[in-house]
Scaffold this motif. Sequence first.
Motif, PDB file in Angstrom:
ATOM      1  N   VAL A  98     -55.308 -55.139  30.423  1.00 36.05           N
ATOM      2  CA  VAL A  98     -56.559 -54.737  31.058  1.00 36.05           C
ATOM      3  C   VAL A  98     -56.625 -53.214  31.187  1.00 36.05           C
ATOM      4  O   VAL A  98     -57.675 -52.603  30.958  1.00 36.05           O
ATOM      5  CB  VAL A  98     -56.693 -55.391  32.453  1.00 36.05           C
ATOM      6  N   THR A  99     -55.493 -52.595  31.525  1.00 36.11           N
ATOM      7  CA  THR A  99     -55.452 -51.134  31.636  1.00 36.11           C
ATOM      8  C   THR A  99     -55.763 -50.471  30.296  1.00 36.11           C
ATOM      9  O   THR A  99     -56.540 -49.507  30.225  1.00 36.11           O
ATOM     10  CB  THR A  99     -54.066 -50.677  32.134  1.00 36.11           C
ATOM     11  N   ALA A 100     -55.163 -50.972  29.225  1.00 35.63           N
ATOM     12  CA  ALA A 100     -55.387 -50.410  27.888  1.00 35.63           C
ATOM     13  C   ALA A 100     -56.852 -50.535  27.482  1.00 35.63           C
ATOM     14  O   ALA A 100     -57.453 -49.578  26.949  1.00 35.63           O
ATOM     15  CB  ALA A 100     -54.497 -51.122  26.869  1.00 35.63           C
ATOM     16  N   LEU A 101     -57.462 -51.693  27.729  1.00 38.62           N
ATOM     17  CA  LEU A 101     -58.874 -51.887  27.394  1.00 38.62           C
ATOM     18  C   LEU A 101     -59.767 -50.991  28.254  1.00 38.62           C
ATOM     19  O   LEU A 101     -60.768 -50.444  27.766  1.00 38.62           O
ATOM     20  CB  LEU A 101     -59.258 -53.357  27.597  1.00 38.62           C
ATOM     21  N   SER A 102     -59.394 -50.832  29.520  1.00 38.34           N
ATOM     22  CA  SER A 102     -60.160 -49.974  30.415  1.00 38.34           C
ATOM     23  C   SER A 102     -60.158 -48.528  29.930  1.00 38.34           C
ATOM     24  O   SER A 102     -61.191 -47.843  29.935  1.00 38.34           O
ATOM     25  CB  SER A 102     -59.582 -50.060  31.830  1.00 38.34           C
ATOM     26  N   ILE A 103     -58.999 -48.066  29.504  1.00 44.16           N
ATOM     27  CA  ILE A 103     -58.883 -46.699  28.980  1.00 44.16           C
ATOM     28  C   ILE A 103     -59.651 -46.565  27.668  1.00 44.16           C
ATOM     29  O   ILE A 103     -60.357 -45.576  27.428  1.00 44.16           O
ATOM     30  CB  ILE A 103     -57.403 -46.335  28.786  1.00 44.16           C
ATOM     31  N   ALA A 104     -59.531 -47.575  26.816  1.00 46.24           N
ATOM     32  CA  ALA A 104     -60.218 -47.546  25.517  1.00 46.24           C
ATOM     33  C   ALA A 104     -61.734 -47.490  25.677  1.00 46.24           C
ATOM     34  O   ALA A 104     -62.431 -46.826  24.901  1.00 46.24           O
ATOM     35  CB  ALA A 104     -59.821 -48.769  24.693  1.00 46.24           C
ATOM     36  N   PHE A 105     -62.260 -48.183  26.703  1.00 48.62           N
ATOM     37  CA  PHE A 105     -63.709 -48.206  26.940  1.00 48.62           C
ATOM     38  C   PHE A 105     -64.179 -47.027  27.798  1.00 48.62           C
ATOM     39  O   PHE A 105     -65.361 -46.931  28.123  1.00 48.62           O
ATOM     40  CB  PHE A 105     -64.111 -49.515  27.624  1.00 48.62           C
ATOM     41  N   GLY A 106     -63.250 -46.159  28.173  1.00 47.03           N
ATOM     42  CA  GLY A 106     -63.617 -44.996  28.963  1.00 47.03           C
ATOM     43  C   GLY A 106     -63.885 -45.287  30.423  1.00 47.03           C
ATOM     44  O   GLY A 106     -64.528 -44.495  31.122  1.00 47.03           O
ATOM     45  N   LEU A 107     -63.411 -46.419  30.907  1.00 43.40           N
ATOM     46  CA  LEU A 107     -63.629 -46.795  32.307  1.00 43.40           C
ATOM     47  C   LEU A 107     -62.596 -46.181  33.251  1.00 43.40           C
ATOM     48  O   LEU A 107     -62.823 -46.099  34.455  1.00 43.40           O
ATOM     49  CB  LEU A 107     -63.607 -48.320  32.449  1.00 43.40           C
ATOM     50  N   SER A 108     -61.445 -45.809  32.727  1.00 44.96           N
ATOM     51  CA  SER A 108     -60.396 -45.174  33.532  1.00 44.96           C
ATOM     52  C   SER A 108     -59.662 -44.148  32.676  1.00 44.96           C
ATOM     53  O   SER A 108     -59.833 -44.110  31.452  1.00 44.96           O
ATOM     54  CB  SER A 108     -59.417 -46.227  34.085  1.00 44.96           C
ATOM     55  N   LYS A 109     -58.842 -43.353  33.302  1.00 44.66           N
ATOM     56  CA  LYS A 109     -58.171 -42.246  32.626  1.00 44.66           C
ATOM     57  C   LYS A 109     -56.699 -42.553  32.402  1.00 44.66           C
ATOM     58  O   LYS A 109     -56.028 -43.098  33.287  1.00 44.66           O
ATOM     59  CB  LYS A 109     -58.315 -40.969  33.458  1.00 44.66           C
ATOM     60  N   PHE A 110     -56.203 -42.198  31.223  1.00 44.11           N
ATOM     61  CA  PHE A 110     -54.784 -42.367  30.913  1.00 44.11           C
ATOM     62  C   PHE A 110     -54.019 -41.156  31.422  1.00 44.11           C
ATOM     63  O   PHE A 110     -54.282 -40.020  31.020  1.00 44.11           O
ATOM     64  CB  PHE A 110     -54.592 -42.519  29.410  1.00 44.11           C
ATOM     65  N   GLU A 111     -53.063 -41.377  32.320  1.00 44.38           N
ATOM     66  CA  GLU A 111     -52.315 -40.290  32.944  1.00 44.38           C
ATOM     67  C   GLU A 111     -51.016 -39.957  32.214  1.00 44.38           C
ATOM     68  O   GLU A 111     -50.338 -38.983  32.560  1.00 44.38           O
ATOM     69  CB  GLU A 111     -51.986 -40.652  34.397  1.00 44.38           C
ATOM     70  N   GLY A 112     -50.654 -40.757  31.237  1.00 46.36           N
ATOM     71  CA  GLY A 112     -49.389 -40.547  30.522  1.00 46.36           C
ATOM     72  C   GLY A 112     -48.444 -41.717  30.744  1.00 46.36           C
ATOM     73  O   GLY A 112     -48.793 -42.697  31.410  1.00 46.36           O
ATOM     74  N   ILE A 113     -47.246 -41.597  30.195  1.00 46.28           N
ATOM     75  CA  ILE A 113     -46.263 -42.685  30.321  1.00 46.28           C
ATOM     76  C   ILE A 113     -45.090 -42.275  31.194  1.00 46.28           C
ATOM     77  O   ILE A 113     -44.764 -42.934  32.169  1.00 46.28           O
ATOM     78  CB  ILE A 113     -45.760 -43.121  28.930  1.00 46.28           C
ATOM     79  N   ALA A 114     -44.442 -41.186  30.858  1.00 41.67           N
ATOM     80  CA  ALA A 114     -43.239 -40.770  31.587  1.00 41.67           C
ATOM     81  C   ALA A 114     -43.395 -39.366  32.150  1.00 41.67           C
ATOM     82  O   ALA A 114     -44.159 -38.551  31.632  1.00 41.67           O
ATOM     83  CB  ALA A 114     -42.020 -40.847  30.676  1.00 41.67           C
ATOM     84  N   ALA A 115     -42.662 -39.099  33.204  1.00 42.22           N
ATOM     85  CA  ALA A 115     -42.685 -37.780  33.846  1.00 42.22           C
ATOM     86  C   ALA A 115     -41.489 -37.690  34.786  1.00 42.22           C
ATOM     87  O   ALA A 115     -40.843 -38.701  35.085  1.00 42.22           O
ATOM     88  CB  ALA A 115     -43.982 -37.586  34.626  1.00 42.22           C
ATOM     89  N   PRO A 116     -41.163 -36.485  35.255  1.00 43.16           N
ATOM     90  CA  PRO A 116     -40.084 -36.375  36.248  1.00 43.16           C
ATOM     91  C   PRO A 116     -40.398 -37.223  37.476  1.00 43.16           C
ATOM     92  O   PRO A 116     -41.560 -37.503  37.772  1.00 43.16           O
ATOM     93  CB  PRO A 116     -40.097 -34.871  36.595  1.00 43.16           C
ATOM     94  N   ILE A 117     -39.363 -37.644  38.167  1.00 47.50           N
ATOM     95  CA  ILE A 117     -39.541 -38.498  39.348  1.00 47.50           C
ATOM     96  C   ILE A 117     -40.356 -37.762  40.410  1.00 47.50           C
ATOM     97  O   ILE A 117     -40.016 -36.637  40.790  1.00 47.50           O
ATOM     98  CB  ILE A 117     -38.180 -38.911  39.928  1.00 47.50           C
ATOM     99  N   PRO A 118     -41.440 -38.361  40.898  1.00 49.62           N
ATOM    100  CA  PRO A 118     -42.272 -37.708  41.919  1.00 49.62           C
ATOM    101  C   PRO A 118     -41.520 -37.524  43.233  1.00 49.62           C
ATOM    102  O   PRO A 118     -40.527 -38.202  43.504  1.00 49.62           O
ATOM    103  CB  PRO A 118     -43.440 -38.693  42.099  1.00 49.62           C
TER     104      PRO A 118
END
Length: 439
Positions: A211-231
């Motif tokens: 659902v997240t992938a489809l939401s991003i593909a349709f422009g309904l939500s923003k992709f923030e990335g996959i990995a990053a330093p620990i918050p």
Amino acid sequence: MEVSANPSSGLLERLFKLNENGTTVRTEVIAGITIFLTMAYVVVVNPAILSITGMDFKAVFVATCISAAIGSAIMGLVANYPIALAPGMGLNAYFTFTVVKGMGVPWQIALGAVFLSGCLFVVVSLSKVREQIINAIPTSLKFSISAGVGMFLGLLALKSSGIVVASPATFVTLGNLHAPSTLLAIFGFFLILALEYRKVHGSIIIGILAVTALSIAFGLSKFEGIAAPIPSMAPTFMQMDLKGALSATLIGVVFVFFFVDLFDTTGTLVAVAHRAGISKDGKLPRLKRALMADSTAIIAGAAMGTSSTVAYIESAAGAAVGGRTGLTATVVAILFIACLWLSPLAASVPAYATAPALCYVAVLMTRGLAEVEWDDLTEAAPAVMGALTMPFTYSIADGIAFGFISYALVKLLAGRAREVKPAVWIIAVLWILKLAFLH
């Protein structure tokens, strides 16, 4: 002197007694991965729910991963049980929607209540009080509490997906089924059901990510990335307000956190231990150690910034593929630690993508009503009252209160007061006093 060809296997054998339990390292690792895939949704859903209170999403994400890792590791290394722990669905909803949003309690004080419930759980785990409480509560109420929490989660899911919306005339009504986000949530739910029916491991997290992938593909939500330093966990770390949690108003809150966790964890331990062949003559070995793992995780989680940690029934999936020892839970702990670097991916998931997961969890929990003794009105009526009151009052606590009060009164009016154990009378009276003077 004979030297082991595989020193690590020797260490694991000493720690987990693999041969004695009829299992292997490979089987335990597979079981651990299986459990993790079935419950990985918690690293997305729990921060999403708790962030509604104003808590920092990324800090809660870290607290979720670490508390789950701590609880699972202790369960594995100390109790040697193939059972994973993580912040519980239902208790996080109670924390957010009943305590913080409903009662207007600051989240710092709510964390203090969680911490105190963990301390109470430690005391109970070290004594025979746990058995006395569990044995005193009617079976029908135990199952109705689980079912009621399931209904509550279902209502939350329907609301966050847009299927159910507010109505001034009928309180709730059908939402806009043409909305793209609502359609995606409906798709996600049926995807999870289809995958689960076909016994695909990780069906829930697959549904959320789809659902997240489809939401991003349709422009309904923003992709923030996959990995990053620990918050940073600073926004929630050690922010609990213990003094505020000790007020008279919060006594009932502490009790609900403790009460629901007590039954959640005990029920899961019994169910998974039976499935894994751990129980002996109907009794669980090393039970105090297992309960201490849960209570320690609750205290640690509250200190870091998350709601109560419970044993997850998804652990049964690991037992089904051969998990028999604490190595299974230890593998789950390691995988939760690995998740710490995936905070951008978690932040990319919109609320309506987690709604299908909550709906499916609601399906699993509501089946507890099937165990109610329907032929006995004095058992069935209180069970239904307790379960129905949770979603319709938007309060798990009020549902538990109505369940206990109605059970005691119905038995009294039916001339069967002797069937009500003293502990139930005490709990019912305490709830009556709370509703009368502290509500």
